[in-house]
Motif scaffolding. Structure first.
Motif, mmCIF file in Angstrom:
data_model
loop_
_atom_site.group_PDB
_atom_site.id
_atom_site.type_symbol
_atom_site.label_atom_id
_atom_site.label_comp_id
_atom_site.label_asym_id
_atom_site.label_seq_id
_atom_site.Cartn_x
_atom_site.Cartn_y
_atom_site.Cartn_z
ATOM 1 N N SER A 75 0.871 -1.178 0.000
ATOM 2 C CA SER A 75 0.000 0.000 0.000
ATOM 3 C C SER A 75 0.900 1.216 0.000
ATOM 4 N N GLU B 211 -0.882 -3.381 -4.050
ATOM 5 C CA GLU B 211 -1.938 -2.430 -4.393
ATOM 6 C C GLU B 211 -1.363 -1.075 -4.775
ATOM 7 N N ALA C 147 -7.763 -10.670 -5.987
ATOM 8 C CA ALA C 147 -6.575 -10.089 -5.362
ATOM 9 C C ALA C 147 -5.389 -10.131 -6.320
ATOM 10 N N GLU D 242 -5.522 -9.874 -9.451
ATOM 11 C CA GLU D 242 -5.691 -8.814 -10.449
ATOM 12 C C GLU D 242 -5.095 -7.491 -9.976
ATOM 13 N N TRP D 243 -5.177 -7.203 -8.660
ATOM 14 C CA TRP D 243 -4.560 -5.979 -8.150
ATOM 15 C C TRP D 243 -3.058 -5.991 -8.414
ATOM 16 N N SER D 244 -2.414 -7.130 -8.075
ATOM 17 C CA SER D 244 -0.970 -7.229 -8.274
ATOM 18 C C SER D 244 -0.615 -7.184 -9.754
ATOM 19 N N GLN E 76 -2.316 -5.719 -12.155
ATOM 20 C CA GLN E 76 -2.479 -4.351 -12.648
ATOM 21 C C GLN E 76 -1.274 -3.500 -12.295
#
Length: 261
Positions: free
Chosen positions: A130, A159, A242, A244-246, A248
């Motif tokens: 984060s 993220e 989850a 997909e966050w990484s 992206q």
């Protein structure tokens, strides 16, 4: 699990994202009354009161709360915890990088050294998981509290910006080697008794994943979901959102790197 100055209290919030649950850390010099609590955990008085009860059983009181970052499984219960831990006229400040999470006038920033009851905790900004992620160096025990930047098993979600995360891992790896760190105390999962090896594994894994994402893009994948379907095909589908966050974050990193070329 822990050290002579760090005791873990596991929050009852297990899930695929939180592993066995959130690790709340109680930090104190042996015999000292003033105690630091790192990441009180999610909302819910049962866990918060349990942590306070353990501190009081040891003859101590909570003097300060530190947050590794603002995700709810670590920080949602912090202000309520401070309220419950307040004794007499003694307030319990909550310190964090993000001003929105603080209770009191002081925050946390790179290079700060927090001293409570003879215990020294050094603050390191380690963004990536984060934007507000911090790690704490418990000097006397040569222990690094990593929040979600490094977990006790598995790998974390990115993220924030991947470039920031890779830099944070490289920094922690160099720091662990220079200071001969003895243990990583993570935000989830068991302690890691070989910090350098753990960080080497994290760095190698992240760069291998990046190469896989790059290959997927070269093979025609365009969206994070399309990449996940190729690269994370062997991963439980409940973890794909989850992932997909990484992914992206990795796509953004590759795009920025291409623009700079």
């Amino acid at each position: 699990m822990g050290t002579s100055r760090a005791r873990c209290v596991l929050a009852p919030n297990p899930s695929p994202m939180t592993l066995d649950g959130t690790n709340t850390w109680i930090l104190a010099e042996p015999g000292a009354e003033a105690v630091v609590v790192v990441d009180p955990g999610p909302e819910g008085d049962d866990h918060l009161r349990r942590v306070i009860g353990i501190v009081e059983e040891q003859g101590g009181h909570v003097a300060l709360v530190l947050l590794t970052h603002g995700h709810p499984d670590h920080a949602a219960g912090a202000k309520r915890f401070a309220e419950l831990a307040r004794t007499g006229r003694r307030d319990v400040p909550v310190r964090a990088l993000d001003p929105r999470l603080r209770l009191g006038d002081e925050g946390l920033a790179e290079g700060d050294v927090v001293t409570v009851g003879g215990l020294d905790v050094r603050v390191m900004e380690t963004p990536g998981h984060s934007d507000d992620s911090l790690s704490f160096w418990l000097t006397a025990d040569r222990a690094i509290l990593t929040g979600d930047t490094v977990l006790g098993y598995g790998t974390t979600v990115v993220e924030g910006r991947l470039g920031d995360y890779l830099a944070s891992l490289d920094r922690l790896r160099a720091f662990a080697g220079e200071r001969e760190a003895a243990v990583i105390l993570p935000g989830h999962g068991p302690s890691l008794d070989d910090p350098v090896a753990a960080l080497d594994h994290y760095i190698d894994h992240r760069r291998a994943r990046l190469a896989q994402v790059e290959a997927a893009v070269a093979g025609g994948a365009r969206t994070a979901r399309e990449v996940v379907e190729r690269v994370y095909a062997d991963v439980d589908r409940s973890l794909w959102p989850a992932a997909e966050w990484s992914v992206q974050a990795q796509l953004d990193y590759l795009r920025d790197r291409a623009d700079d070329a």
